[in-house]
Scaffold this active site. Sequence first.
Site, PDB file in Angstrom:
ATOM      1  N   HIS A 154      41.995  43.034  51.369  1.00 31.45           N
ATOM      2  CA  HIS A 154      42.885  41.998  50.829  1.00 31.45           C
ATOM      3  C   HIS A 154      44.156  41.954  51.674  1.00 31.45           C
ATOM      4  CE1 HIS A 154      40.910  42.572  46.618  1.00 31.45           C
ATOM      5  NE2 HIS A 154      40.201  41.790  47.390  1.00 31.45           N
ATOM      6  N   SER A 168      41.769  47.229  48.980  1.00 35.89           N
ATOM      7  CA  SER A 168      42.978  46.430  48.785  1.00 35.89           C
ATOM      8  C   SER A 168      44.199  47.310  49.019  1.00 35.89           C
ATOM      9  CB  SER A 168      42.974  45.814  47.381  1.00 35.89           C
ATOM     10  OG  SER A 168      44.065  44.935  47.217  1.00 35.89           O
ATOM     11  N   THR A 169      45.028  47.534  48.005  1.00 36.85           N
ATOM     12  CA  THR A 169      46.250  48.325  48.169  1.00 36.85           C
ATOM     13  C   THR A 169      45.943  49.726  48.681  1.00 36.85           C
ATOM     14  OG1 THR A 169      47.112  47.139  46.236  1.00 36.85           O
ATOM     15  CG2 THR A 169      48.365  49.047  47.012  1.00 36.85           C
ATOM     16  N   MET A 207      43.954  47.751  43.795  1.00 45.07           N
ATOM     17  CA  MET A 207      44.305  47.356  42.431  1.00 45.07           C
ATOM     18  C   MET A 207      43.323  46.300  41.931  1.00 45.07           C
ATOM     19  SD  MET A 207      48.020  45.975  41.136  1.00 45.07           S
ATOM     20  CE  MET A 207      48.795  47.422  41.877  1.00 45.07           C
ATOM     21  N   ASP A 255      38.082  43.765  41.830  1.00 43.10           N
ATOM     22  CA  ASP A 255      37.289  43.051  42.837  1.00 43.10           C
ATOM     23  C   ASP A 255      36.328  44.017  43.534  1.00 43.10           C
ATOM     24  OD1 ASP A 255      36.406  40.947  44.415  1.00 43.10           O
ATOM     25  OD2 ASP A 255      37.936  41.269  45.948  1.00 43.10           O
TER      26      ASP A 255
END
Length: 348
Positions: free
Chosen positions: A197, A170-171, A290, A293
């Site tokens: 993401h 993600s991030t 973050m 998940d």
Amino acid sequence: MNKIKVFVIDDSAVVRQVLSEVFKSDSNFEFLGAASDPIFAIDKMNENWPDVIVLDIEMPRMDGLTFLKKIMRERPTPVVICSTLTEKGSETAVLALALGASEIITKPKIGLKDFLNESTIALTESVVAAANSKHSKWNSNEPKEIVSNHLKKDISQLQATEKIVAIGTSTGGTLALEEILTKLSREHSPGIVIVQHMPEKFTEAFAKRLNSICQIEVKEAKEGDRIVRGQALIAPGNLHMSVIRSGARYLVSLSDGPLVNRHRPSVDVLFRSVAKDVGKNAKGIILTGMGDDGASGLLEMKKNGAETFAQDEESSVVFGMPKEAIRRGAASKILPLSDMHKVIEGYY
């Protein structure tokens, strides 16, 4: 003596060609034909049922072991397994015998055509032996309790030639993926599936940019795409991506189901599908991001025999996702980002 009627089922055109020449040129055999997978084969064989079937294991739509199980239940026929996966003593070889195979020949992973040409006598003798065997539904020398344990196994969890690597991030993931993927070579990279993401419509541009700077092919996944060596498939924004099994091949499936862990695509959706349909033939990697998940999905992969890896805190932009996976015991190893390409290419 009546000629032995032989049918070959193998998705390799080389194998079908060489074996057709072998059996056509030998007066002991009547070559009935060949098919690239069991679904095609059934239609052809119903016209003239063979005395012996020469069968591969890794094929599209239906794998050889599933077909072998079906045949032995519905119309027991001597079967000679000819596969790269059936080394002596391997789990796959034992299961093939437990399911009723009469003979087993192990194909090499390289030099296949030369091997087949040089092994003509061994191949024909195996078919003759199978044809003359007192064939029964279960043809195995293994103790009954061992056979029973093998028959309970999910065939999809057995060792396969090809591996799949599933990555979730993600991030900070866009730069992390760039660092990893640009280090990979087409020759050594297995098929890769990725959930990053990212909003809808951004993933296609992201994939195209990576494709322009990587040796491997990188593309946004489409429904039904086959997962192949030297290629990375990125889940489209706003769609979940799962891996499904078709015979011995793996495909991606896309869906617009509800958010999972507040995300669509969700890393957990991908990892859980890989745990279910790929098992120990997969590696799972969770990178910077973050939230949590992917943590539970990575744990499922680990429990199903996959090798699992988490990015370390020092090299993560945000240590949330890897940290949660590590906390739950989902990661077999914790590595810096700089080493993740080695995981994919098999150096870990």
